[in-house]
Design a protein around this motif. Structure first.
Motif, short mmCIF file in Angstrom:
data_model
loop_
_atom_site.label_atom_id
_atom_site.label_comp_id
_atom_site.label_asym_id
_atom_site.label_seq_id
_atom_site.Cartn_x
_atom_site.Cartn_y
_atom_site.Cartn_z
N SER A 103 0.80 -1.23 0.00
CA SER A 103 0.00 0.00 0.00
C SER A 103 0.83 1.27 0.00
O SER A 103 0.31 2.36 0.22
N GLN A 162 2.30 3.00 -2.42
CA GLN A 162 1.94 3.97 -3.46
C GLN A 162 0.59 4.62 -3.19
O GLN A 162 0.42 5.83 -3.38
N SER A 163 -0.37 3.83 -2.74
CA SER A 163 -1.69 4.40 -2.46
C SER A 163 -1.62 5.35 -1.26
O SER A 163 -2.25 6.42 -1.27
N GLN A 175 1.00 7.06 -0.39
CA GLN A 175 1.72 8.25 -0.85
C GLN A 175 0.78 9.22 -1.56
O GLN A 175 0.90 10.44 -1.42
N ARG A 176 -0.19 8.68 -2.30
CA ARG A 176 -1.16 9.55 -2.99
C ARG A 176 -2.13 10.19 -2.00
O ARG A 176 -2.59 11.32 -2.21
N LEU A 177 -2.45 9.48 -0.92
CA LEU A 177 -3.47 9.97 0.01
C LEU A 177 -2.91 10.81 1.15
O LEU A 177 -3.68 11.49 1.85
N ARG A 200 -1.33 20.64 -1.84
CA ARG A 200 -0.02 21.03 -2.36
C ARG A 200 0.84 21.71 -1.29
O ARG A 200 2.05 21.89 -1.49
#
Length: 417
Positions: free
Chosen positions: A252, A254-255, A257-259, A270
């Motif tokens: 998990s 990558q997921s 890191q996106r969240l 940002r």
């Protein structure tokens, strides 16, 4: 071209006719005989053999050592990555898009990140505008580059770190003037064991622990860490973290890191910077052998020089052994057998240098690995490639002397002996 081929064919026909008339056949050399005659020149001139093989040995040793040292360093980095993991991310405040002011992470950022699916451990630190010194008598400006940070109790678990001495911050000592030092901070302060005191802001804090090295968090190594609650009560900490560390499952990463940024700051994702501390180690492991190319080139040049030395030795050997060559030809040795003899001698000479080079290169790698605390790794392909290059150099270096020896006239060779 056609005329020369016809001449060679006629000569072969004449030789076959002569053998048919006499009923004689050229003697055949067995592999054992080839090794015996090929090693005769080496046994008779051991000093020259050592000096000639030395160039080959130096070239092979250089190549093996360069590859082995690079492989050992890479193995150490990969071992560190396996131990530390590549599933840790760090979220820090960025800069506001328009105002350029520093953004503060929310006070409940740790709890918010902990609710992301796949996250296993969460910890945080906060930079405190305070100084730490060995005592109050040391000038305030002499901080040794040591930062003071507030830390949560789960931080060490997220970092997969440990204490070299003492204990980590917990619910009991985190409320009081207690501090844990990173190993670099402890060295700079001259603290070697828990129980000593250091001057933080305007009061003494007791050192309760000293951390082991943390390759994934060098900023922690150079910090004095105070409990979260103690920092709020004693140092005026406002509760906003400046770095959130999380450890998730490998599947998990990558997921998460996106969240991570949208979870911490849903309105302005940002404004949150997300980094992967293990990326630096991975990049270092990938580029560890980049500089080795130059050293491999130098080893190749040394190998070529060694090959020239072998060729020179073989040419001298042919000149010195003209009588032997003429005698063997007179007794029935064919030109092919003379060529095989000297090519075999060249191969044995370069092979001895290659074996010595592999041993020296492996030993040099072992010494370097032992000195630096690295695993000793010599890739099999490097050994095979080095020995293969040695045999190729030996073959090329021995071809011209072997052909020259085979073309000697038996009569002239015996007359000039």
């Amino acid at each position: 071209m056609t005329h020369s081929r016809g001449v060679r064919g006629a000569r072969r026909a004449v030789r076959r006719a002569r053998r048919a008339r006499t009923g004689l056949k050229a003697a055949r050399l067995r592999p054992r005989d080839v090794l015996h005659v090929g090693s005769a020149g080496l046994r008779s001139r051991p000093a020259r053999v050592v000096l000639s093989a030395l160039g080959i040995a130096i070239g092979i040793a250089t190549m093996i050592a360069v590859v082995g040292i690079s492989a050992s360093s890479q193995a150490q980095l990969m071992r560190q990555l396996d131990a530390l993991g590549t599933n840790m991310l760090v979220a820090k405040p960025g800069e506001a898009m328009f105002s350029g002011e520093e953004v503060k992470l929310p006070k409940d950022a740790v709890g918010m990140v902990g609710r992301i699916d796949g996250v296993e451990e969460v910890g945080a630190t906060a930079d405190l505008d305070r100084t730490v010194r060995r005592s109050e008598k040391i000038p305030e400006g002499e901080t040794g580059g040591i930062a003071v940070k507030a830390a949560t109790e789960r931080l060490l678990a997220v970092l997969r770190g440990g204490t070299a001495a003492g204990t980590w911050l917990n619910a009991a000592n985190g409320r009081y003037p207690a501090v844990v030092l990173g190993h670099v901070a402890a060295e700079r302060l001259g603290i070697t064991e828990p129980g000593r005191q250091v001057w933080v802001d305007d009061r003494y804090f007791t050192v309760v622990g000293i951390l082991d090295p943390l390759p994934l968090a060098p900023e922690i190594e150079r910090a004095a860490l105070v409990g979260w609650e103690g920092a709020q009560r004693l140092l005026g900490f406002d509760g906003h973290p400046t770095a959130v560390y999380e450890r998730s499952t490998d599947a998990s990463v990558q997921s998460v890191q996106r969240l991570l940024a949208p979870t911490i700051d849903p309105e302005n994702p940002r404004n949150v910077s997300v980094g992967d501390p293990s990326a630096a180690l991975q990049a270092k492991a990938a580029t560890e052998g980049a500089f080795s190319t130059l050293l491999l080139g130098l080893g190749g040049i040394a190998l070529l020089v060694g090959g020239v030395g072998v060729a020179n030795t073989m040419i001298i050997s042919v000149l010195e052994r003209r009588h032997e060559i003429g005698l063997r030809r007179s007794l029935g040795a064919t030109r092919g057998q003379i060529r095989i003899q000297f090519v075999t001698e060249s191969l044995m000479l370069s092979g001895l240098g290659g074996l010595a080079g592999v041993a020296l290169g492996g030993a040099a790698t072992g010494v370097y690995a032992h000195t630096g605390g690295l695993p000793w790794v010599v890739p099999p392909w490097a050994v095979g490639g080095g020995l293969g290059a040695t045999l190729a150099i030996g073959t090329v270096a021995g071809l011209y002397p072997a052909v020259r020896a085979s073309r000697l006239s038996p009569t002239l060779a015996l007359q000039t002996a």
